[in-house]
Design a protein around this motif. Structure first.
Motif, short mmCIF file in Angstrom:
data_model
loop_
_atom_site.label_atom_id
_atom_site.label_comp_id
_atom_site.label_asym_id
_atom_site.label_seq_id
_atom_site.Cartn_x
_atom_site.Cartn_y
_atom_site.Cartn_z
N PHE A 212 0.84 -1.20 0.00
CA PHE A 212 0.00 0.00 0.00
C PHE A 212 0.87 1.25 0.00
CE2 PHE A 212 -3.98 -2.10 2.09
CZ PHE A 212 -4.18 -2.82 0.93
N PHE A 213 2.06 1.16 0.61
CA PHE A 213 3.00 2.29 0.59
C PHE A 213 3.50 2.57 -0.82
CE2 PHE A 213 3.58 1.19 5.14
CZ PHE A 213 3.49 2.46 5.70
N CYS A 214 3.35 1.62 -1.72
CA CYS A 214 3.83 1.78 -3.09
C CYS A 214 2.83 2.52 -3.98
CB CYS A 214 4.12 0.42 -3.71
SG CYS A 214 5.35 -0.56 -2.83
N ASP A 215 1.62 2.71 -3.49
CA ASP A 215 0.54 3.28 -4.28
C ASP A 215 0.54 4.81 -4.17
OD1 ASP A 215 -2.19 4.16 -5.11
OD2 ASP A 215 -2.55 2.00 -5.25
N GLU A 216 0.60 5.48 -5.30
CA GLU A 216 0.68 6.94 -5.32
C GLU A 216 -0.52 7.58 -4.62
OE1 GLU A 216 1.81 10.64 -5.53
OE2 GLU A 216 3.10 8.98 -6.19
N ARG A 217 -1.68 6.94 -4.71
CA ARG A 217 -2.87 7.49 -4.06
C ARG A 217 -2.71 7.53 -2.55
NH1 ARG A 217 -6.85 3.18 -6.53
NH2 ARG A 217 -4.98 1.97 -5.96
N MET A 218 -2.07 6.51 -1.99
CA MET A 218 -1.84 6.51 -0.55
C MET A 218 -0.78 7.53 -0.17
SD MET A 218 -1.36 3.52 2.21
CE MET A 218 -0.13 3.64 3.53
N VAL A 219 0.27 7.61 -0.96
CA VAL A 219 1.34 8.57 -0.68
C VAL A 219 0.78 10.00 -0.64
CG1 VAL A 219 3.51 9.54 -1.52
CG2 VAL A 219 3.09 7.08 -1.72
N HIS A 267 -7.87 -6.71 -6.67
CA HIS A 267 -6.71 -6.08 -6.05
C HIS A 267 -7.06 -4.66 -5.63
CE1 HIS A 267 -6.26 -4.27 -10.07
NE2 HIS A 267 -5.55 -3.34 -9.46
N TYR A 268 -6.26 -4.09 -4.72
CA TYR A 268 -6.54 -2.76 -4.19
C TYR A 268 -5.49 -1.72 -4.59
CZ TYR A 268 -9.41 -5.60 -1.04
OH TYR A 268 -10.30 -6.51 -0.52
N ALA A 269 -4.25 -2.14 -4.65
CA ALA A 269 -3.16 -1.18 -4.80
C ALA A 269 -2.37 -1.42 -6.09
CB ALA A 269 -2.22 -1.26 -3.60
N GLU A 270 -1.67 -0.38 -6.52
CA GLU A 270 -0.80 -0.46 -7.69
C GLU A 270 0.49 0.29 -7.39
OE1 GLU A 270 -2.85 0.92 -11.12
OE2 GLU A 270 -4.41 -0.63 -11.02
#
Length: 400
Positions: A212-219, A267-270
């Motif tokens: 999830f830390f890899c996903d730009e939306r979360m960042v 899936h949730y994250a990218e």
């Protein structure tokens, strides 16, 4: 030629969960409808697990699991057994972090609440988590294979990322993340020691929080909310390391990083591993990383340059999200591509033989992280695992 791996992770691996056989699936539905007893359900679980163990042996898998066939969700068996944790069946989504990819998807679907666990008292492990499951599993294999059996479990960070430092635990019980994770770590240490005494030598943390830390939306969402990305990432690395403090000699521990594997293979994250690779690969006190690499959303192999010389990367190149069977030649090319990057760009650089020796192959995730499982058949599942084993034979010249 790279030598055969005599200890986990093996050249041919799988992540742990397997599709529920139809007989067990039906029996579980009857149990939940009050149409059969707990004893009848357990008998169905025992019979199904005996069959999936035999099937794993037949295709050549060495790190055998029980397929998580006794669980409804992959993370069951930890937080639900800890003293100090309270199950909340309908917690408002306003009390979850909206930037977590899993939560943002629930919000987009129009959901207003979701089940979770809240820490309402001091955390203590008062009973084993997986002892009974491990003992049942070890009874199904020869004595010499017990050391290879794999127990999977969720990480200590599982509920914290959903709620953050303010809503994961009662602030009158714990004043800080450090206090909370310290007590969780004691519980994990006790479980690991008990499993070791029973003969377990192979544990895998199934951790979606890192991807999830890899996903730009979360960042961007964390930045907007004023939450510290680096602090949280560092905290989660420290939390897992604390669980492994003084782990027994000979206990192999891996971390599986996943972008989501919900009903139907959702899936949730990218996003690739570049944002976290250096800290996670070098900072986590584990032996191996089970890495999702079945689609472009996982990024390229570049971040593998941070793989230390004493750790192994298990490349999840075969998807569990669809029945389409991958090309063996394509899988072999990707393994050699990863070895080339680790060899030439690795820190430090290393021989190609050494780099190849640090690699294994597996599916990218389990086949059934939740009870309903992914959209493929049991036949598809075993064909994919056989493909993993056959590919390993051709790349490393070993049985698995």
């Amino acid at each position: 030629m790279s030598p055969r791996r005599l200890n986990p992770p093996f050249r041919a691996e799988h992540i742990g969960s397997l599709l529920r056989p139809s007989d067990l699936f039906d029996k579980r539905q009857k149990f939940e409808a009050g149409q059969c007893t707990q004893e009848e359900l357990k008998a169905a679980e025992d019979a199904a697990i005996e069959k999936v163990v035999q099937s794993q042996q037949e295709v050549g898998i060495k790190a055998i699991t029980d397929g998580e066939l006794r669980r409804g969700f992959f993370f069951e068996g930890v937080f639900d057994k800890l003293e100090g944790m309270t199950f909340i069946p309908n917690r408002p989504l306003t009390e979850f972090k909206p930037y977590v990819p899993f939560i943002s998807m629930l919000t987009a679907a129009g959901m207003k609440d979701f089940p979770t666990v809240y820490c309402t008292g001091k955390i203590r492990r008062t009973k084993p988590w997986y002892a009974e499951q491990f003992m049942a599993l070890r009874s199904l294999v020869p004595q010499e294979d017990i050391k290879n059996l794999k127990i999977t479990m969720c990480p200590p960070t599982w509920f914290h990322q959903r709620h953050g430092s303010d809503l994961t635990y009662d602030l009158s019980v714990y004043n800080s993340d450090e206090e909370y994770f310290n007590d969780l770590a004691k519980a994990y240490q006790e479980e690991i020691q008990d499993l070791y005494r029973l003969g377990c030598r192979n544990i895998q943390f199934d951790d979606a929080t890192f991807c999830f830390f890899c996903d730009e939306r979360m960042v961007s969402g964390m930045k907007e909310a004023g939450d510290d990305f680096d602090y949280l990432l560092d905290t989660y690395i420290k939390a897992i390391n604390s669980c492994l403090k003084e782990r027994p000699v000979g206990m192999t521990v891996g971390v599986h990083m996943c972008r989501g594997n919900f009903k139907g293979g959702l899936h949730y994250a990218e996003g690739g591993y570049a944002r976290i690779a250096e800290k996670v690969f070098t900072g986590l006190d584990v032996d191996c990383f089970y890495l999702e690499y079945d689609t472009e959303r996982a990024g390229d192999f570049g971040p593998l340059k941070y793989l230390p010389l004493d750790k192994v990367a298990v490349l999840g190149l075969v998807t569990t999200k669809s029945p389409e069977l991958e090309s063996k030649e394509a899988l072999k090319r990707r393994i050699h591509e990863a070895a080339q990057i680790i060899s030439k760009e690795g820190i430090p650089t290393r021989s190609r033989e050494t780099a190849l020796d640090q690699l294994c192959i597996s599916p990218q995730c389990g086949f059934a992280s939740v009870w309903e499982g992914n959209p493929l058949t049991e036949k598809d599942q075993w064909e994919k695992l056989r493909l993993v084993v056959d590919t390993a034979k051709e790349v490393w010249g070993v049985t698995a």
